[in-house]
Design a protein around this motif. Structure first.
Motif, PDB file in Angstrom:
ATOM      1  N   ASN A 101      -7.864  69.396  36.122  1.00 21.72           N
ATOM      2  CA  ASN A 101      -8.761  69.683  37.234  1.00 21.72           C
ATOM      3  C   ASN A 101      -8.523  71.118  37.660  1.00 21.72           C
ATOM      4  O   ASN A 101      -7.605  71.765  37.186  1.00 21.72           O
ATOM      5  CB  ASN A 101      -8.520  68.682  38.355  1.00 21.72           C
TER       6      ASN A 101
ATOM      7  N   GLU B 130     -19.687  71.780  35.885  1.00 18.64           N
ATOM      8  CA  GLU B 130     -18.553  70.904  36.184  1.00 18.64           C
ATOM      9  C   GLU B 130     -18.754  70.058  37.427  1.00 18.64           C
ATOM     10  O   GLU B 130     -17.945  69.209  37.739  1.00 18.64           O
ATOM     11  CB  GLU B 130     -17.263  71.729  36.341  1.00 18.64           C
ATOM     12  N   GLY B 131     -19.790  70.303  38.170  1.00 19.70           N
ATOM     13  CA  GLY B 131     -20.018  69.504  39.368  1.00 19.70           C
ATOM     14  C   GLY B 131     -19.569  70.212  40.635  1.00 19.70           C
ATOM     15  O   GLY B 131     -19.239  71.395  40.631  1.00 19.70           O
TER      16      GLY B 131
ATOM     17  N   ASN C 251     -12.931  64.363  30.021  1.00 19.35           N
ATOM     18  CA  ASN C 251     -11.780  63.464  29.967  1.00 19.35           C
ATOM     19  C   ASN C 251     -10.562  64.167  29.396  1.00 19.35           C
ATOM     20  O   ASN C 251     -10.638  64.822  28.364  1.00 19.35           O
ATOM     21  CB  ASN C 251     -12.097  62.237  29.120  1.00 19.35           C
TER      22      ASN C 251
ATOM     23  N   THR D  32     -12.751  67.984  37.116  1.00 21.64           N
ATOM     24  CA  THR D  32     -13.465  68.258  35.876  1.00 21.64           C
ATOM     25  C   THR D  32     -14.111  66.998  35.319  1.00 21.64           C
ATOM     26  O   THR D  32     -13.625  65.887  35.541  1.00 21.64           O
ATOM     27  CB  THR D  32     -12.532  68.898  34.834  1.00 21.64           C
ATOM     28  N   LYS D  33     -15.212  67.172  34.621  1.00 19.52           N
ATOM     29  CA  LYS D  33     -15.929  66.045  34.023  1.00 19.52           C
ATOM     30  C   LYS D  33     -15.439  65.718  32.612  1.00 19.52           C
ATOM     31  O   LYS D  33     -15.829  64.735  32.028  1.00 19.52           O
ATOM     32  CB  LYS D  33     -17.429  66.355  33.959  1.00 19.52           C
TER      33      LYS D  33
END
Length: 107
Positions: A87, A52-53, A83, A80-81
């Motif tokens: 989050n 997720e980064g 769409n 969050t990545k």
């Protein structure tokens, strides 16, 4: 629509809400009100979900009802990545350590 999921499994997150006498829904308001001055640290590696980064850390002060002094609160989030997915807030609890804010002088 912007949404936030919380790590409600962490007891310290729930205890903070109890100690500060604030409803869980109030966390959204605090997170949506974060300013650059509240930035503490990051980006850092996301140990919870590396796909997720990165995670970002912030700090704010919240007054307990009937008390004058603000209590420092540590907030860790990631965007969050996916769409349309909410989050994620990993931490929302009373700070266990002193935080240094590069964009403001004091909490």
């Amino acid at each position: 629509m912007f949404g936030i999921d919380y790590n409600i499994d962490k007891e310290e997150n729930q205890q903070t809400l109890f100690d500060l006498e604030i409803p869980a829904s109030k966390r959204d308001e605090y997170i949506l009100s974060l300013k650059p001055e509240d930035y503490y640290q990051g980006p850092d590696v996301n140990d919870y979900d590396p796909d997720e980064g990165n995670v970002w850390m912030f700090g704010i002060g919240i007054k307990k009802r009937g008390r004058g002094k603000k209590i420092p609160i540590y907030i860790k989030i990631y965007i969050t990545k996916v769409n349309g997915a909410p989050n994620y807030c990993i931490s929302f609890h009373i700070a266990k350590f002193e935080m240094t804010f590069p964009y403001k002088a004091t909490l």
